[in-house]
Design a protein around this motif. Structure first.
Motif, PDB file in Angstrom:
ATOM      1  N   ASP A   1      41.951 -81.677 -11.195  1.00 35.33           N
ATOM      2  CA  ASP A   1      40.992 -81.216 -10.186  1.00 35.33           C
ATOM      3  C   ASP A   1      39.582 -81.460 -10.700  1.00 35.33           C
ATOM      4  O   ASP A   1      39.305 -81.282 -11.891  1.00 35.33           O
ATOM      5  CB  ASP A   1      41.164 -79.721  -9.913  1.00 35.33           C
ATOM      6  CG  ASP A   1      42.451 -79.403  -9.184  1.00 35.33           C
ATOM      7  OD1 ASP A   1      43.152 -80.353  -8.780  1.00 35.33           O
ATOM      8  OD2 ASP A   1      42.756 -78.219  -9.034  1.00 35.33           O
TER       9      ASP A   1
ATOM     10  N   LEU B   1      47.441 -86.471  -1.444  1.00 29.47           N
ATOM     11  CA  LEU B   1      48.744 -86.141  -0.865  1.00 29.47           C
ATOM     12  C   LEU B   1      48.666 -86.069   0.655  1.00 29.47           C
ATOM     13  O   LEU B   1      49.508 -86.637   1.354  1.00 29.47           O
ATOM     14  CB  LEU B   1      49.258 -84.810  -1.419  1.00 29.47           C
ATOM     15  CG  LEU B   1      50.542 -84.299  -0.765  1.00 29.47           C
ATOM     16  CD1 LEU B   1      51.707 -85.211  -1.086  1.00 29.47           C
ATOM     17  CD2 LEU B   1      50.826 -82.883  -1.188  1.00 29.47           C
ATOM     18  N   ARG B   2      47.644 -85.401   1.171  1.00 28.04           N
ATOM     19  CA  ARG B   2      47.525 -85.270   2.626  1.00 28.04           C
ATOM     20  C   ARG B   2      47.418 -86.631   3.292  1.00 28.04           C
ATOM     21  O   ARG B   2      48.071 -86.904   4.287  1.00 28.04           O
ATOM     22  CB  ARG B   2      46.306 -84.419   2.971  1.00 28.04           C
ATOM     23  CG  ARG B   2      46.515 -82.964   2.681  1.00 28.04           C
ATOM     24  CD  ARG B   2      45.318 -82.137   3.107  1.00 28.04           C
ATOM     25  NE  ARG B   2      45.487 -80.779   2.648  1.00 28.04           N
ATOM     26  CZ  ARG B   2      44.563 -80.105   1.990  1.00 28.04           C
ATOM     27  NH1 ARG B   2      43.395 -80.637   1.736  1.00 28.04           N
ATOM     28  NH2 ARG B   2      44.799 -78.876   1.607  1.00 28.04           N
TER      29      ARG B   2
ATOM     30  N   GLN C   1      45.538 -83.023  -3.911  1.00 26.47           N
ATOM     31  CA  GLN C   1      45.855 -82.536  -2.565  1.00 26.47           C
ATOM     32  C   GLN C   1      45.241 -83.438  -1.502  1.00 26.47           C
ATOM     33  O   GLN C   1      45.856 -83.707  -0.475  1.00 26.47           O
ATOM     34  CB  GLN C   1      45.372 -81.100  -2.381  1.00 26.47           C
ATOM     35  CG  GLN C   1      46.261 -80.109  -3.080  1.00 26.47           C
ATOM     36  CD  GLN C   1      45.842 -78.678  -2.813  1.00 26.47           C
ATOM     37  OE1 GLN C   1      44.909 -78.416  -2.067  1.00 26.47           O
ATOM     38  NE2 GLN C   1      46.530 -77.747  -3.446  1.00 26.47           N
ATOM     39  N   THR C   2      44.042 -83.928  -1.757  1.00 23.26           N
ATOM     40  CA  THR C   2      43.416 -84.870  -0.828  1.00 23.26           C
ATOM     41  C   THR C   2      44.250 -86.127  -0.717  1.00 23.26           C
ATOM     42  O   THR C   2      44.513 -86.622   0.384  1.00 23.26           O
ATOM     43  CB  THR C   2      41.991 -85.222  -1.300  1.00 23.26           C
ATOM     44  OG1 THR C   2      41.225 -84.028  -1.375  1.00 23.26           O
ATOM     45  CG2 THR C   2      41.325 -86.217  -0.379  1.00 23.26           C
TER      46      THR C   2
ATOM     47  N   HIS D   1      37.346 -79.379  -6.734  1.00 24.87           N
ATOM     48  CA  HIS D   1      38.089 -79.974  -5.632  1.00 24.87           C
ATOM     49  C   HIS D   1      39.452 -80.451  -6.124  1.00 24.87           C
ATOM     50  O   HIS D   1      39.546 -81.154  -7.129  1.00 24.87           O
ATOM     51  CB  HIS D   1      37.312 -81.163  -5.056  1.00 24.87           C
ATOM     52  CG  HIS D   1      38.021 -81.843  -3.932  1.00 24.87           C
ATOM     53  ND1 HIS D   1      38.099 -81.279  -2.677  1.00 24.87           N
ATOM     54  CD2 HIS D   1      38.702 -83.002  -3.877  1.00 24.87           C
ATOM     55  CE1 HIS D   1      38.799 -82.089  -1.898  1.00 24.87           C
ATOM     56  NE2 HIS D   1      39.177 -83.134  -2.597  1.00 24.87           N
ATOM     57  N   PRO D   2      40.534 -80.085  -5.412  1.00 28.77           N
ATOM     58  CA  PRO D   2      41.883 -80.543  -5.793  1.00 28.77           C
ATOM     59  C   PRO D   2      42.118 -81.980  -5.300  1.00 28.77           C
ATOM     60  O   PRO D   2      42.566 -82.203  -4.184  1.00 28.77           O
ATOM     61  CB  PRO D   2      42.805 -79.539  -5.098  1.00 28.77           C
ATOM     62  CG  PRO D   2      42.023 -79.072  -3.920  1.00 28.77           C
ATOM     63  CD  PRO D   2      40.573 -79.133  -4.313  1.00 28.77           C
TER      64      PRO D   2
END
Length: 121
Positions: A33, A102-103, A99-100, A95-96
């Motif tokens: 992150d 992955l989405r 996750q950005t 900020h992860p």
């Protein structure tokens, strides 16, 4: 583990001896992150010191790359990660990044699966 790296497109030199776990640590560091620069500074310095120690005090095999080729896709991926990381660090936010990624990846993959399914019908 090596086959996993090869499936990412990394091509290793024949006969080179290396530790794939070193690559895992590098990927973990790169995919962490993002953090504000004041918070991340110590973590980055520790990572760079560990790399320098491995290079200068470790076995000679760590003074050269075991890779014969790094695919262009990995370069673009690295640049995208760098951009996400630097922007969020400059803004002073955590900020992860995974996750950005992955989405966006999940959305694209789901669209491909639905497209393939509709062609079969």
């Amino acid at each position: 583990l090596i086959r996993g790296f090869e499936s990412l497109g990394l091509s290793f030199k024949d006969g080179e001896v290396f530790e794939p776990f070193v690559f895992m640590e590098i990927f973990r560091f790169i995919l962490r992150d993002s953090q504000p620069m004041s918070v991340a500074r110590d973590e980055v310095e520790r990572f760079l010191k560990a790399g320098d120690d491995l290079y200068w005090k470790g076995p000679k095999r760590y003074q050269k790359s075991p890779l014969s080729m790094l695919p262009g896709d990995m370069l673009y991926f690295g640049k995208a990660l760098e951009l996400l990381f630097m922007v969020s660090s400059q803004l002073g936010v955590q900020h992860p990044i995974l996750q950005t990624l992955l989405r966006r990846s999940f959305t694209l993959l789901r669209g491909r699966v639905q497209d393939d399914a509709s062609r079969l019908i």
